[in-house]
Design an enzyme around this catalytic site. Structure first.
Site, short mmCIF file in Angstrom:
data_model
loop_
_atom_site.label_atom_id
_atom_site.label_comp_id
_atom_site.label_asym_id
_atom_site.label_seq_id
_atom_site.Cartn_x
_atom_site.Cartn_y
_atom_site.Cartn_z
N GLN A 177 -2.82 -9.35 8.71
CA GLN A 177 -4.06 -9.25 7.94
C GLN A 177 -3.99 -10.04 6.65
O GLN A 177 -4.71 -9.76 5.69
CB GLN A 177 -4.38 -7.79 7.63
CG GLN A 177 -4.79 -7.00 8.85
CD GLN A 177 -5.32 -5.65 8.48
OE1 GLN A 177 -6.40 -5.49 7.95
NE2 GLN A 177 -4.54 -4.62 8.77
N LYS B 115 -2.09 3.38 6.65
CA LYS B 115 -1.31 2.73 5.60
C LYS B 115 -1.44 3.46 4.26
O LYS B 115 -0.43 3.79 3.63
CB LYS B 115 -1.82 1.30 5.50
CG LYS B 115 -1.45 0.53 4.31
CD LYS B 115 -2.06 -0.85 4.41
CE LYS B 115 -3.56 -0.82 4.13
NZ LYS B 115 -3.90 -1.13 2.75
N THR B 116 -2.68 3.70 3.86
CA THR B 116 -2.88 4.35 2.56
C THR B 116 -2.31 5.76 2.59
O THR B 116 -1.70 6.22 1.63
CB THR B 116 -4.38 4.41 2.22
OG1 THR B 116 -4.92 3.11 2.41
CG2 THR B 116 -4.59 4.84 0.80
N ASP C 32 1.02 -1.75 -2.37
CA ASP C 32 0.05 -1.78 -1.28
C ASP C 32 -0.28 -3.24 -0.96
O ASP C 32 -0.12 -4.12 -1.79
CB ASP C 32 -1.21 -1.05 -1.77
CG ASP C 32 -2.16 -0.76 -0.62
OD1 ASP C 32 -1.75 -0.91 0.54
OD2 ASP C 32 -3.32 -0.37 -0.90
N GLU C 33 -0.76 -3.51 0.24
CA GLU C 33 -1.18 -4.87 0.62
C GLU C 33 -0.14 -5.91 0.25
O GLU C 33 -0.45 -6.95 -0.35
CB GLU C 33 -2.51 -5.23 -0.06
CG GLU C 33 -3.63 -4.26 0.16
CD GLU C 33 -4.38 -4.47 1.46
OE1 GLU C 33 -3.85 -5.19 2.34
OE2 GLU C 33 -5.46 -3.88 1.62
N ARG D 91 -12.20 -3.81 12.63
CA ARG D 91 -13.09 -2.98 11.80
C ARG D 91 -13.86 -2.00 12.67
O ARG D 91 -14.39 -1.00 12.20
CB ARG D 91 -14.12 -3.82 11.04
CG ARG D 91 -13.58 -4.78 10.00
CD ARG D 91 -12.58 -4.16 9.10
NE ARG D 91 -11.23 -4.42 9.60
CZ ARG D 91 -10.16 -3.79 9.14
NH1 ARG D 91 -10.28 -2.88 8.21
NH2 ARG D 91 -8.95 -4.06 9.61
#
Length: 719
Positions: free
Chosen positions: A251, A35-36, A220-221, A603
């Site tokens: 998420q 994503k980043t 973002d997010e 994770r």
DNA sequence: TACTATTTAATTTTT
DNA sequence: TTAAATAGTA
């Protein structure tokens, strides 16, 4: 133009997102799908290939850490600094706007930011002032109410009481709170966003200016945006702006903080013709872990739908351990950690996750005994420490005499003989004359107070004035240094016996170094001190102090979001703990817990342990618990039970009902069940244990107190 | 004003 | 259990 460096490391979906044409784009990015990386490469693409000026880009994140990381990675990719690129948190950017346009925003130039702790104190003070019973009107709930309204973009004037006296009072308190903030030039976190939104909404020219400037918006997010943040983005995007938002509906774990996943759907309605790109290839975890995560999250309704996959290995099974109690659970985790470390792995590559902070205690005790170094995430940050806030309060009062929050914090710290009574007099004067405490103190000292109190108050006022004068021409670190000594804070904490006092003094000195390493932004057009204070409020400072050491990472599932570890333990996987009791009844709450579980599972890169305790001491009481329903949502094929119990009276994957506590559930007895006993009267079942003829229950009787009864003798009637 | 006893409640957290 | 807030005491 050679676009290779920007595109070569991307997969098809990522490339599609990065090179999307100038139209609204929604990227659904699964955990670990890069994503980043997509955001960073998109920025580079726009600047390097599309020729967008860095000034024309606005990138928004939720945390300072993410903002810093994004800037770093963009600069690394482009091979040059991009100073004019605005990257920041929603709050940071809003703050920047408000400083530039404080007049239009209706704020005093020297407005101060208060954090949630300051906000809570302010509300408590307000209640005292208004003589409102704070057990009936709980400060925390008022704070929550106010922030929730602001998050929705609502001012007190927008709210109607709907005939509900409770609500009417809340609205009144919200209004009173606003007055106090306005008078003191105080801005809370939610207010930053709301003001910034109103600033644009009510100033066409200003808005047009920023709309012209920012042709491209990167977010973002996105699943974590609240109403006001989304409204702010929409305003800025206008008709011409090109929003590029990245998020993952699975998420979304901050609904309780105002985040609305629905914005992902809304976005497609508000920006017709939105291109949607899904990133489903995962570069983090093994196939097994991903399949487990997919299976768990599939139990949620209202998803956009997404399946993570990897072309990597299947990996090892997920290990489930049923511990006898929380100590046994900790022992097990620590045993496996030992093996991990002994095999030459990094401690820092292992993380223990839990649902709530209180669970860390047992684990910590175990780790200390085993002499395994660890680090607990979360907790007090540097700028939140009491002594630091004291020092900051002096600095803030120097910057702005009307800051009542700071005034009240330090008026008698160090103690200088200004007691509760004197402060009360100041408050009532301030209330009667609607002025700030600073003015009230001055007025009162000259007539209403007796000589001793008046002297004390005057001494305080003079002290602050004197410090302000002495500090006026100093550099920031010298200012701080002068204030912590001149205020008497350092001497005050030195007197504290033991290590506590020492560390406090050290922290104060550390604040001076923080001032030394702080780099004011020359473009900010603010006093360095003001800028430093804003920085302290907006960026509470990660757990500073301890230098980096290789240690095991302990954190809540929430704070694990965005991180990854080769070895992960999800501990305390019991119904009631996770999913948490308070979310269990509400379907939305349960789905959010499940998303949290999804975050936890994803994770892990290689190895995932899931542990639960059959018996757990909670609030000083032993409770029997059932394995988390989320465990049984993981398909059995991916699970390996570690050291199964000899007496498998409760197979792990049996239907839930038969796992219910062993004590006589054939009778329909559940915790919380109301029962009647021939002699003891009515009561509620607190606990049960044992099976068959030995089954016992603990009952809290209304009149007879709490007793353990053997079911087969007690003759309880269910009610 | 400072220390001690008692009561109360108990997710998640960034800005 | 325990941490924090409040009430009571020296």
């Amino acid at each position: 133009m050679d676009v290779t460096p920007i595109l070569e490391s991307l997969n098809d979906a990522q490339r599609q997102a990065v090179t999307a044409s100038a139209e609204p784009t929604l990227v659904i990015a699964g955990a670990g799908s890069g994503k980043t990386r997509v955001l960073v490469h998109r920025a580079a693409w726009l600047i390097d290939v599309e020729g967008v000026s860095p000034q024309g880009l606005l990138a928004v994140t939720f945390t300072n850490k993410a903002a810093a990381e994004m800037r770093g990675r963009i600069e690394a990719l482009l091979g040059m600094p991009v100073n004019h690129l605005w990257i920041g948190t929603f709050h940071g950017l809003a703050h920047r706007l408000l400083r530039r346009h404080w007049r239009e925003a209706g704020l005093p130039q020297s407005f101060q930011i208060i954090d949630s702790d300051d906000q809570l104190r302010l509300i408590k003070r307000l209640l005292k002032n208004l003589e409102i019973d704070d057990s009936r009107w709980v400060p925390r709930e008022i704070q929550y109410f106010i922030n929730a309204q602001k998050d929705e973009g609502l001012r007190p004037a927008h709210l109607v009481d709907e005939g509900d006296p409770n609500r009417r009072q809340m609205i009144a308190l919200y209004g009173a709170y606003e007055e106090v903030c306005d008078r003191g030039g105080l801005v809370d976190f939610a207010e930053l966003l709301l003001r910034a939104h109103e600033l644009w909404r009510d100033n066409d020219e200003l808005l047009a200016h920023y709309q012209r400037r920012f042709s491209h918006l990167l977010v973002d997010e996105f699943q974590d945006t609240n109403a006001i943040q989304y409204a702010w983005l929409r305003l800025l995007a206008g008709k011409e702006g090109v929003p590029f938002v990245v998020g993952d509906d699975d998420q979304s774990i901050y609904r309780w903080r105002g985040a609305r996943v629905e914005h992902i759907h809304q976005f497609q309605k508000d920006f017709p013709g939105t291109a949607v790109v899904k990133l489903e290839q995962n570069y983090r975890s093994t196939g097994t872990i991903l399949k487990a995560a997919n299976a768990v999250i599939a139990n949620n309704n209202s998803r956009l739908g997404k399946n993570l996959w990897t072309d990597g290995a299947e990996g090892e099974a997920i290990k489930v351990y049923a511990a006898y109690n929380e100590r046994d659970e900790a022992d097990f985790v620590i045993g496996r950690l030992r093996d991990w470390i002994d095999q030459g792995n990094l401690r820092a590559d292992a993380a223990i996750l839990y649902r709530s902070n209180a669970q860390s205690r047992v684990l910590e005790e175990g780790l200390i005994n085993a002499r395994i170094p660890y680090r607990v995430y979360g907790g007090l940050r540097f700028f939140e420490r009491a002594e630091i806030k004291d020092a900051l309060a002096y600095l803030r009062l120097i910057a702005n005499r009307d800051d009542d929050t700071s005034f009240e914090r330090i008026v008698n710290r160090p103690t200088r003989g200004i007691g509760a009574r004197t402060v009360e007099l100041m408050r009532s004067y301030a209330r009667a004359n609607s002025c700030t405490l600073w003015r009230a103190a001055g007025a009162i000292a000259s007539d209403e107070l007796n000589a001793r109190a008046a002297n004390a108050v005057l001494a305080f006022l003079n002290l602050v004035e004197r410090l302000a004068r002495e500090v006026a021409n100093l550099d920031l670190p010298e200012q701080i240094d002068h204030v912590i000594h001149g205020s008497g804070l350092v001497d005050f904490f030195k007197k504290d016996k033991g290590e506590k006092g020492e560390t406090r003094v050290e922290n104060l000195l550390e604040l001076v170094s923080a001032g030394r390493s702080f780099e004011p932004d020359p473009a900010a057009e603010m006093l360095p001190l003001d800028e430093f204070l804003a920085h302290a409020a907006l960026e509470a400072g990660e757990g500073q102090a301890d230098a980096w050491e290789d240690c095991v990472q302990l954190m809540t599932m929430h704070s694990a979001k965005g991180l990854e570890f080769p070895l992960v333990f999800m501990s305390g996987m019991e119904d009631g703990l996770f999913p948490h009791q308070r979310s269990i009844a509400d379907p939305n709450g349960l789905e959010e817990e499940r998303r949290l579980c999804y975050v936890g599972i994803t994770r892990a890169k290689q190895t995932l342990y899931v542990t639960y305790a059959e018996q757990r001491r909670l609030h000083g009481m032993d409770n029997f618990s059932q394995p988390s329903r989320f465990i049984s949502e993981i398909p059995q094929d991916f699970v390996e039970e570690v050291r199964p119990r000899v007496k498998v009276s409760r197979p792990l994957h049996a239907p839930r009902h038969s796992m219910a506590s062993s004590a006589g559930d054939e009778l329909g007895i559940r915790l919380g069940q109301r029962v009647r006993h021939g002699k003891f009267g009515d009561g509620v079942i607190l606990n049960c244990e044992g099976q068959g003829a030995h089954a016992r229950v603990e009952v809290n009787f209304e009149t007879a107190g709490t007793k353990w009864l053997v079911l087969s003798y007690a003759n309880l009637d269910l009610m």
